[in-house]
Write a protein that holds these residues in place. Structure first.
Motif, mmCIF file in Angstrom:
data_model
loop_
_atom_site.group_PDB
_atom_site.id
_atom_site.type_symbol
_atom_site.label_atom_id
_atom_site.label_comp_id
_atom_site.label_asym_id
_atom_site.label_seq_id
_atom_site.Cartn_x
_atom_site.Cartn_y
_atom_site.Cartn_z
ATOM 1 N N ALA A 142 0.728 -1.269 0.101
ATOM 2 C CA ALA A 142 -0.184 -0.061 -0.084
ATOM 3 C C ALA A 142 0.826 1.350 -0.116
ATOM 4 C CB ALA A 142 -1.042 -0.025 1.198
ATOM 5 N N LEU A 143 2.072 1.139 0.406
ATOM 6 C CA LEU A 143 3.000 2.331 0.248
ATOM 7 C C LEU A 143 3.915 2.149 -0.566
ATOM 8 C CD1 LEU A 143 3.608 2.342 4.178
ATOM 9 C CD2 LEU A 143 2.214 3.795 3.100
ATOM 10 N N ILE A 144 4.266 1.242 -1.313
ATOM 11 C CA ILE A 144 5.422 1.362 -2.395
ATOM 12 C C ILE A 144 5.169 2.226 -3.695
ATOM 13 C CG2 ILE A 144 4.628 -0.956 -3.499
ATOM 14 C CD1 ILE A 144 8.252 0.191 -3.036
ATOM 15 N N MET A 145 4.214 2.189 -4.027
ATOM 16 C CA MET A 145 3.674 2.898 -5.282
ATOM 17 C C MET A 145 3.330 4.507 -5.040
ATOM 18 S SD MET A 145 3.776 1.003 -7.733
ATOM 19 C CE MET A 145 3.431 2.146 -9.073
ATOM 20 N N PRO A 146 2.784 4.784 -3.820
ATOM 21 C CA PRO A 146 2.672 6.181 -3.424
ATOM 22 C C PRO A 146 4.257 6.567 -3.057
ATOM 23 C CG PRO A 146 1.005 5.000 -2.462
ATOM 24 C CD PRO A 146 1.806 3.948 -3.056
ATOM 25 N N ALA A 147 4.993 5.959 -2.662
ATOM 26 C CA ALA A 147 6.456 6.316 -2.416
ATOM 27 C C ALA A 147 7.011 6.623 -3.839
ATOM 28 C CB ALA A 147 7.165 5.267 -1.585
ATOM 29 N N PHE A 148 6.857 5.761 -4.667
ATOM 30 C CA PHE A 148 7.375 6.261 -6.294
ATOM 31 C C PHE A 148 6.719 7.311 -6.631
ATOM 32 C CE2 PHE A 148 8.800 1.719 -6.480
ATOM 33 C CZ PHE A 148 10.221 1.874 -6.603
ATOM 34 N N VAL A 149 5.519 7.572 -6.496
ATOM 35 C CA VAL A 149 4.893 8.767 -6.879
ATOM 36 C C VAL A 149 5.315 9.976 -6.239
ATOM 37 C CG1 VAL A 149 2.788 10.002 -6.668
ATOM 38 C CG2 VAL A 149 2.631 7.727 -7.428
ATOM 39 N N ALA A 150 5.564 9.948 -4.985
ATOM 40 C CA ALA A 150 6.304 10.962 -4.170
ATOM 41 C C ALA A 150 7.632 11.361 -4.735
ATOM 42 C CB ALA A 150 6.279 10.546 -2.551
ATOM 43 N N ILE A 151 8.629 10.396 -5.257
ATOM 44 C CA ILE A 151 9.909 10.752 -5.872
ATOM 45 C C ILE A 151 9.521 11.532 -7.057
ATOM 46 C CG2 ILE A 151 11.705 9.599 -7.008
ATOM 47 C CD1 ILE A 151 11.800 7.576 -5.039
ATOM 48 N N VAL A 152 8.576 11.049 -7.939
ATOM 49 C CA VAL A 152 8.213 11.724 -9.140
ATOM 50 C C VAL A 152 7.706 13.093 -8.961
ATOM 51 C CG1 VAL A 152 6.783 11.784 -11.309
ATOM 52 C CG2 VAL A 152 7.880 9.481 -10.432
ATOM 53 N N VAL A 153 6.700 13.425 -8.103
ATOM 54 C CA VAL A 153 6.244 14.693 -7.701
ATOM 55 C C VAL A 153 7.207 15.573 -7.091
ATOM 56 C CG1 VAL A 153 4.765 15.892 -6.298
ATOM 57 C CG2 VAL A 153 3.932 13.802 -7.404
ATOM 58 N N GLY A 154 8.355 15.152 -6.039
ATOM 59 C CA GLY A 154 9.122 15.776 -5.789
ATOM 60 C C GLY A 154 10.372 16.113 -6.514
ATOM 61 N N GLY A 155 10.666 15.380 -7.416
ATOM 62 C CA GLY A 155 11.679 15.339 -8.356
ATOM 63 C C GLY A 155 12.715 14.167 -8.190
ATOM 64 N N ILE B 223 -2.098 13.906 -9.121
ATOM 65 C CA ILE B 223 -1.255 15.038 -8.779
ATOM 66 C C ILE B 223 0.027 14.689 -9.589
ATOM 67 C CG2 ILE B 223 0.340 15.677 -7.091
ATOM 68 C CD1 ILE B 223 -1.971 15.502 -5.219
ATOM 69 N N MET B 224 0.503 13.490 -9.867
ATOM 70 C CA MET B 224 1.707 12.926 -10.547
ATOM 71 C C MET B 224 1.488 13.246 -12.023
ATOM 72 S SD MET B 224 3.296 9.118 -11.035
ATOM 73 C CE MET B 224 1.998 8.615 -11.898
ATOM 74 N N GLY B 225 0.305 12.839 -12.532
ATOM 75 C CA GLY B 225 -0.077 13.235 -13.715
ATOM 76 C C GLY B 225 0.169 14.903 -14.295
ATOM 77 N N VAL B 226 -0.363 15.718 -13.287
ATOM 78 C CA VAL B 226 -0.146 16.992 -13.649
ATOM 79 C C VAL B 226 1.078 17.612 -13.478
ATOM 80 C CG1 VAL B 226 -1.105 19.404 -12.577
ATOM 81 C CG2 VAL B 226 -2.821 17.635 -12.759
ATOM 82 N N MET B 227 1.953 16.992 -12.552
ATOM 83 C CA MET B 227 3.032 17.541 -12.465
ATOM 84 C C MET B 227 4.056 17.031 -13.593
ATOM 85 S SD MET B 227 5.560 18.826 -10.530
ATOM 86 C CE MET B 227 4.620 19.012 -8.953
ATOM 87 N N LEU B 228 3.798 15.987 -14.201
ATOM 88 C CA LEU B 228 4.595 15.254 -15.338
ATOM 89 C C LEU B 228 4.341 16.282 -16.496
ATOM 90 C CD1 LEU B 228 4.238 11.498 -14.918
ATOM 91 C CD2 LEU B 228 6.522 13.039 -14.812
ATOM 92 N N VAL B 229 2.969 16.843 -16.627
ATOM 93 C CA VAL B 229 2.700 17.814 -17.966
ATOM 94 C C VAL B 229 3.210 19.154 -17.482
ATOM 95 C CG1 VAL B 229 0.813 18.638 -18.800
ATOM 96 C CG2 VAL B 229 0.624 16.428 -18.613
ATOM 97 N N VAL B 230 3.073 19.720 -16.268
ATOM 98 C CA VAL B 230 3.300 21.096 -16.055
ATOM 99 C C VAL B 230 4.979 21.054 -15.880
ATOM 100 C CG1 VAL B 230 2.831 22.862 -14.462
ATOM 101 C CG2 VAL B 230 1.082 21.577 -15.258
ATOM 102 N N ARG B 231 5.488 20.313 -14.742
ATOM 103 C CA ARG B 231 6.932 20.686 -14.461
ATOM 104 C C ARG B 231 7.385 18.941 -14.471
ATOM 105 N NH1 ARG B 231 9.977 24.243 -12.104
ATOM 106 N NH2 ARG B 231 11.643 23.545 -10.462
ATOM 107 N N PRO B 232 7.726 18.505 -15.600
ATOM 108 C CA PRO B 232 8.125 16.982 -15.744
ATOM 109 C C PRO B 232 9.309 16.559 -14.761
ATOM 110 C CG PRO B 232 8.169 17.890 -17.965
ATOM 111 C CD PRO B 232 7.888 19.066 -16.888
ATOM 112 N N ARG B 233 10.251 17.501 -14.299
ATOM 113 C CA ARG B 233 11.433 17.234 -13.560
ATOM 114 C C ARG B 233 10.884 17.327 -12.095
ATOM 115 N NH1 ARG B 233 12.496 22.578 -15.371
ATOM 116 N NH2 ARG B 233 13.142 24.061 -13.411
ATOM 117 N N GLY B 234 9.547 17.578 -11.845
ATOM 118 C CA GLY B 234 9.142 17.649 -10.401
ATOM 119 C C GLY B 234 9.483 18.891 -9.557
ATOM 120 N N LEU B 235 9.177 19.000 -8.280
ATOM 121 C CA LEU B 235 9.256 20.331 -7.672
ATOM 122 C C LEU B 235 10.679 20.602 -7.605
ATOM 123 C CD1 LEU B 235 6.704 19.613 -4.808
ATOM 124 C CD2 LEU B 235 6.509 21.162 -6.468
ATOM 125 N N MET B 236 11.628 19.737 -7.350
ATOM 126 C CA MET B 236 12.868 20.178 -6.970
ATOM 127 C C MET B 236 14.004 19.071 -7.680
ATOM 128 S SD MET B 236 12.737 20.927 -3.031
ATOM 129 C CE MET B 236 14.144 21.977 -2.832
#
Length: 290
Positions: free
Chosen positions: A221-234, A270-283
């Motif tokens: 239940a945590l592994i996929m959201p953790a990967f999403v967190a990496i993509v969103v954060g950068g 959120i991940m999809g929007v981030m990949l469209v707007v800022r593909p490299r993530g927040l940082m």
């Protein structure tokens, strides 16, 4: 409605702390070891079961310290005997498939040793007490979880910035071949980095077990959201991984207050929007996905 929203937002923040700890470990291993570690969730569950076994003898605090180290020792054995053999293969699909298979093996091992049924992990009673009669959800344990996430992150940054091994890990993330040419044993460096990543997963597992209970599949239940967190954060940013985990956890909690069925979907939106707007993530590093 305001109290309900605050309740769900705080629950989301706690969940986000679990995501952040998992994401930090994953980001470390992905950066230097070039390994997409799908077994991270299984290591997390294994550390929680180690703590469950140790708690009657050393208490919750002893289990919180010893169990992640035991999981790290197992991670070291797996990294040196299996994962290390695949470093020369540039395509990360090989390590992805290996760790994916390892996750199933470790989950079956947990079922064989501890059983398939869920188990509770006892935490100190004083941490279970609400700190306020109005904000009943504000318990000592939940604040402790957030505190551990913040302190653990600060400790990791301190190690990476001020210690020799941390400086070498950061240098290896930038140019592994150069530090190898300078005489650094990159195999030992990668092993140490892998162990640190597993220890973070172990801490996340024990804290999650104290909140949600134990079961062999708890890491799923945590592994996929953790990967999403990496993509969103950068990808490549530890600070970004921390922020990404907290953001998606908070968003999921707030969504639960209004539309519970979308509490998981919103993470991927959120991940999809981030990949469209800022593909490299927040940082993340510019050019990594752009």
């Amino acid at each position: 409605m305001g109290l309900l929203l605050l309740f769900n937002a705080f629950n989301g923040l706690i969940q986000g702390a679990f995501y952040a700890l998992m994401a930090l470990g994953l980001a470390l291993i992905l950066g230097l070891n070039n390994t997409i570690n799908f077994a991270q969730g299984a290591f997390m569950a294994l550390a929680a079961y180690f703590a469950f076994t140790l708690t009657p003898y050393v208490g919750f605090w002893g289990g919180l310290i010893i169990a992640p180290l035991l999981a790290g020792a197992l991670g070291l054995a797996i990294e040196t005997s299996l994962i290390r053999r695949l470093y020369n293969r540039k395509d990360p699909i090989y390590t992805l498939l290996l760790t994916f298979g390892l996750a199933f093996i470790m989950q079956d091992m947990i079922r064989t040793i501890w059983g398939a049924q869920g188990k509770p992990l006892e935490i100190p009673q004083f941490l279970n007490q609400p700190l306020s009669s109005t904000y009943f959800f504000l318990t000592g344990y939940r604040l402790f979880v957030v505190g551990v996430a913040l302190v653990g992150t600060a400790a990791l940054f301190g190690v990476l910035r001020f210690t020799r091994i941390g400086i070498r890990i950061r240098a290896g993330n930038s140019d592994l071949e150069t530090i190898s040419a300078l005489g650094v044993n990159i195999y030992l460096l990668r092993s140490a980095n892998f162990v640190i990543g597993i220890v973070f997963a172990g801490v996340a597992g024990i804290l999650a077990a104290g909140q949600l209970g134990l079961n062999p599949n708890m890491g799923d239940a945590l592994i996929m959201p953790a990967f999403v967190a990496i993509v969103v954060g950068g990808v490549g940013s530890l600070v970004g991984s921390l922020l990404g985990g907290l953001i998606i956890g908070l968003a999921s909690g707030i969504t639960t207050a209004f539309y519970p069925a979308a509490s998981e979907v919103v993470i991927y939106i959120i991940m999809g929007v981030m990949l469209v707007v800022r593909p490299r993530g927040l940082m993340g590093q510019e050019g990594l996905f752009e």
